[in-house]
Scaffold this motif. Structure first.
Motif, short mmCIF file in Angstrom:
data_model
loop_
_atom_site.label_atom_id
_atom_site.label_comp_id
_atom_site.label_asym_id
_atom_site.label_seq_id
_atom_site.Cartn_x
_atom_site.Cartn_y
_atom_site.Cartn_z
N PHE A 97 5.15 6.14 -10.07
CA PHE A 97 5.40 6.12 -8.63
C PHE A 97 6.77 6.75 -8.38
O PHE A 97 7.77 6.35 -8.99
CB PHE A 97 5.37 4.67 -8.11
CG PHE A 97 5.69 4.56 -6.65
CD1 PHE A 97 4.67 4.61 -5.71
CD2 PHE A 97 7.00 4.42 -6.21
CE1 PHE A 97 4.96 4.52 -4.37
CE2 PHE A 97 7.29 4.33 -4.86
CZ PHE A 97 6.26 4.37 -3.93
N ALA A 98 6.80 7.77 -7.49
CA ALA A 98 8.08 8.42 -7.19
C ALA A 98 7.96 9.14 -5.86
O ALA A 98 6.85 9.45 -5.40
CB ALA A 98 8.44 9.43 -8.29
N GLU A 99 9.11 9.40 -5.24
CA GLU A 99 9.11 10.14 -3.98
C GLU A 99 8.60 11.55 -4.24
O GLU A 99 8.94 12.18 -5.24
CB GLU A 99 10.53 10.18 -3.42
CG GLU A 99 11.00 8.81 -2.98
CD GLU A 99 12.42 8.84 -2.40
OE1 GLU A 99 13.05 9.88 -2.42
OE2 GLU A 99 12.86 7.77 -1.93
N GLY A 100 7.80 12.05 -3.30
CA GLY A 100 7.25 13.39 -3.43
C GLY A 100 6.07 13.47 -4.38
O GLY A 100 5.61 14.56 -4.70
N GLN A 101 5.58 12.29 -4.86
CA GLN A 101 4.44 12.28 -5.78
C GLN A 101 3.24 11.61 -5.13
O GLN A 101 3.37 10.88 -4.16
CB GLN A 101 4.81 11.55 -7.07
CG GLN A 101 5.92 12.21 -7.85
CD GLN A 101 5.55 13.60 -8.33
OE1 GLN A 101 4.37 13.91 -8.52
NE2 GLN A 101 6.54 14.46 -8.49
N GLY A 102 2.07 11.87 -5.69
CA GLY A 102 0.83 11.32 -5.14
C GLY A 102 0.71 9.83 -5.37
O GLY A 102 1.20 9.30 -6.36
N VAL A 103 0.04 9.15 -4.42
CA VAL A 103 -0.12 7.70 -4.52
C VAL A 103 -1.42 7.30 -3.83
O VAL A 103 -1.86 7.96 -2.88
CB VAL A 103 1.10 6.99 -3.90
CG1 VAL A 103 1.10 7.06 -2.39
CG2 VAL A 103 1.22 5.56 -4.37
N VAL A 104 -2.07 6.26 -4.35
CA VAL A 104 -3.24 5.68 -3.68
C VAL A 104 -2.94 4.20 -3.50
O VAL A 104 -2.67 3.50 -4.49
CB VAL A 104 -4.54 5.86 -4.51
CG1 VAL A 104 -5.69 5.12 -3.87
CG2 VAL A 104 -4.88 7.34 -4.63
N THR A 105 -2.94 3.72 -2.25
CA THR A 105 -2.61 2.31 -2.00
C THR A 105 -3.82 1.63 -1.35
O THR A 105 -4.44 2.20 -0.46
CB THR A 105 -1.42 2.18 -1.04
OG1 THR A 105 -1.76 2.84 0.17
CG2 THR A 105 -0.18 2.79 -1.60
N ALA A 106 -4.11 0.42 -1.82
CA ALA A 106 -5.18 -0.37 -1.22
C ALA A 106 -4.55 -1.48 -0.40
O ALA A 106 -3.54 -2.05 -0.81
CB ALA A 106 -6.06 -0.97 -2.32
N GLY A 107 -5.10 -1.77 0.76
CA GLY A 107 -4.54 -2.82 1.60
C GLY A 107 -5.25 -2.88 2.94
O GLY A 107 -6.33 -2.33 3.11
N VAL A 108 -4.61 -3.59 3.89
CA VAL A 108 -5.20 -3.81 5.20
C VAL A 108 -4.24 -3.26 6.25
O VAL A 108 -3.03 -3.46 6.16
CB VAL A 108 -5.43 -5.33 5.43
CG1 VAL A 108 -5.98 -5.58 6.83
CG2 VAL A 108 -6.38 -5.87 4.37
N LEU A 109 -4.79 -2.53 7.23
CA LEU A 109 -3.98 -2.01 8.32
C LEU A 109 -3.70 -3.12 9.31
O LEU A 109 -4.61 -3.81 9.75
CB LEU A 109 -4.74 -0.90 9.05
CG LEU A 109 -4.65 0.53 8.53
CD1 LEU A 109 -5.47 1.42 9.43
CD2 LEU A 109 -3.22 1.00 8.43
N ASP A 110 -2.42 -3.33 9.67
CA ASP A 110 -2.13 -4.34 10.69
C ASP A 110 -2.09 -3.70 12.07
O ASP A 110 -2.34 -2.50 12.22
CB ASP A 110 -0.84 -5.09 10.34
CG ASP A 110 0.38 -4.17 10.40
OD1 ASP A 110 0.26 -3.06 10.91
OD2 ASP A 110 1.45 -4.59 9.90
N GLY A 111 -1.78 -4.48 13.08
CA GLY A 111 -1.81 -4.01 14.47
C GLY A 111 -0.84 -2.87 14.74
O GLY A 111 -1.10 -2.01 15.60
N GLN A 112 0.27 -2.83 13.99
CA GLN A 112 1.26 -1.78 14.22
C GLN A 112 0.92 -0.47 13.48
O GLN A 112 1.72 0.46 13.49
CB GLN A 112 2.65 -2.25 13.77
CG GLN A 112 3.34 -3.20 14.74
CD GLN A 112 2.83 -4.62 14.56
OE1 GLN A 112 2.74 -5.12 13.45
NE2 GLN A 112 2.49 -5.28 15.66
N GLY A 113 -0.21 -0.44 12.79
CA GLY A 113 -0.57 0.75 12.04
C GLY A 113 0.16 0.85 10.73
O GLY A 113 0.29 1.93 10.16
N VAL A 114 0.65 -0.30 10.22
CA VAL A 114 1.31 -0.32 8.91
C VAL A 114 0.31 -0.87 7.89
O VAL A 114 -0.40 -1.84 8.15
CB VAL A 114 2.57 -1.20 8.95
CG1 VAL A 114 3.15 -1.38 7.55
CG2 VAL A 114 3.60 -0.61 9.88
#
Lengths: 145, 251
Positions: A97-114
């Motif tokens: 994991f690093a800035e400018g690198q690819g990432v896949v994140t699993a999770g739930v979108l909250d009301g603020q779009g985060v």
């Protein structure tokens, strides 16, 4: 060719064609569901469901990673260069994991779009090179700009 | 050309010629494997991001490539067996399945070992990994379908149909990383443009791929020879072969 063998050859071609057609139709019908993740542009466009587990994939924006001082909480922006979505994660990040690198994140979108992430995976790209070459490339890119 | 095709259908001829091929191909394969492994694992440079863990590529990619190619060999043998009712094609199809299953398992296992430190997970249900798992089940399916029949002619026909239907999976595995969003990275070795891998790493990788192809041919011939002996055990030529071998030992 013997007529009986010719007929069997046609049967073989039929099996190949028919199975390709069947699988092709299934893949076409499921085309959206076979994708592992949503790009941020689709999430901003409202194509991803709210309040349900989803995966988002893209590049970590340079300079967007904020680590908490007293916990494992980390916040970062993910972009596909069309839109950007912020993700929040509490836990240990993978080595790559690093800035400018690819990432896949699993999770739930909250009301603020985060995206409240429950899992962060590093997506590796297809580039392989020795460290010296990477350094030289970086230097020449820096000299050029 | 047709006379060669007819010769391929003859068990004694195939047994003799495969023995001659193995005599030189087996040492060549072992040499290629040894050189490729030492070169890739010890002398190739480390990767700028992954460090040494990328070295699993020297097993993972060759195993995957040959597992895919081996499926085409099995399906082609199945088609020949359906059309020409050639017994030696049945033998080839039957022999491909366990070798292909082993290679696919090796690809999945090495991918999982690499994925844990690199991705952060050892398994993900993305298009590439899932379609590779389907390939493993297809190979295992052919093995178990063959064993499920008492009649070898019926078993060969059923397995040929299954392996033909399964061929549709091979282009899907190959293109899955381009067609869909997946966690697995796209191919580094490219045929139409420059590969996105440094030549110091690419050279041992290509050598390992050639070595795995040779390994596949060796294993296939060895397995076929065993299968031929099992099926032809009561025939005159096998008895003569065994008697000659016995004489040679006695002398």
């Amino acid at each position: 060719m013997h007529p009986v063998r010719k007929q069997r050859l046609l049967v073989v071609l039929f099996i190949l064609g028919f199975s390709t057609l069947a699988v092709g139709l299934v893949a076409y019908g499921l085309r959206g569901n076979i994708n592992l993740f949503f790009p941020p542009a689709d999430i901003v466009a409202g194509k991803a469901p709210l309040g349900q587990p989803i995966r988002m994939g893209g590049m970590v924006v340079e300079g967007s990673v904020i680590r908490s001082e007293d916990s494992l909480r980390v916040q970062f922006d993910v972009t596909d260069y069309a839109a950007t979505v912020t993700a929040v994660y509490v836990g240990i990040l993978p080595d790559l994991f690093a800035e400018g690198q690819g990432v896949v994140t699993a999770g739930v979108l909250d009301g603020q779009g985060v995206l409240q992430a429950s899992e962060v995976l590093a997506k590796h790209d297809e580039n392989y090179m020795p460290p010296e070459v990477a350094e030289a490339l970086q230097k020449s890119a820096g000299a050029g700009s | 050309m047709w006379s060669f095709f007819h010769k391929l259908g003859s068990p004694p001829w195939l047994y003799a010629i495969s023995g001659k091929i193995l005599q030189w191909l087996l040492p060549v394969t072992l040499l290629l494997l040894a050189v490729g492994a030492v070169w890739g694992l010890l002398y190739a440079p480390a990767d700028f991001r992954q460090g040494n863990s990328y070295r699993i590529i020297f097993v993972h990619v060759p195993a995957s490539v040959v597992a895919l190619a081996g499926y085409y060999v099995m399906a082609t043998a199945g088609a020949i067996s359906l059309i020409w009712k050639m017994k030696m094609a049945d033998v080839a199809m039957r022999s491909c399945a366990p070798i292909g299953a082993a290679l696919t398992f090796l690809a999945l296992l090495s991918g999982a070992v690499w994925g844990k430190p690199t991705w952060g997970t050892w398994w993900i249900w993305d298009a590439r990994v899932t379609s590779m798992l389907v390939l493993f089940f297809l190979y295992v399916g052919v093995i178990s379908l063959y064993e499920a029949f008492d009649n070898e002619v019926a078993a060969a026909r059923a397995c040929a149909v299954l392996s033909l239907v399964g061929t549709v999976n091979i282009p899907i595995i190959y293109k899955s990383v381009d067609w869909w969003y997946s966690l697995h990275q796209p191919a580094s070795i490219k045929f139409t443009e420059e590969s996105s891998m440094h030549s110091d790493m690419l050279a041992p990788l290509l050598l390992m791929i050639v070595a795995f192809y040779c390994l596949f041919i060796c294993s296939l011939l060895l397995y076929m020879r065993g299968e031929i002996l099992r099926r032809e055990g009561t025939t005159h030529w096998v008895r003569k072969l065994l008697l000659d071998a016995g004489d040679a030992h006695a002398v």
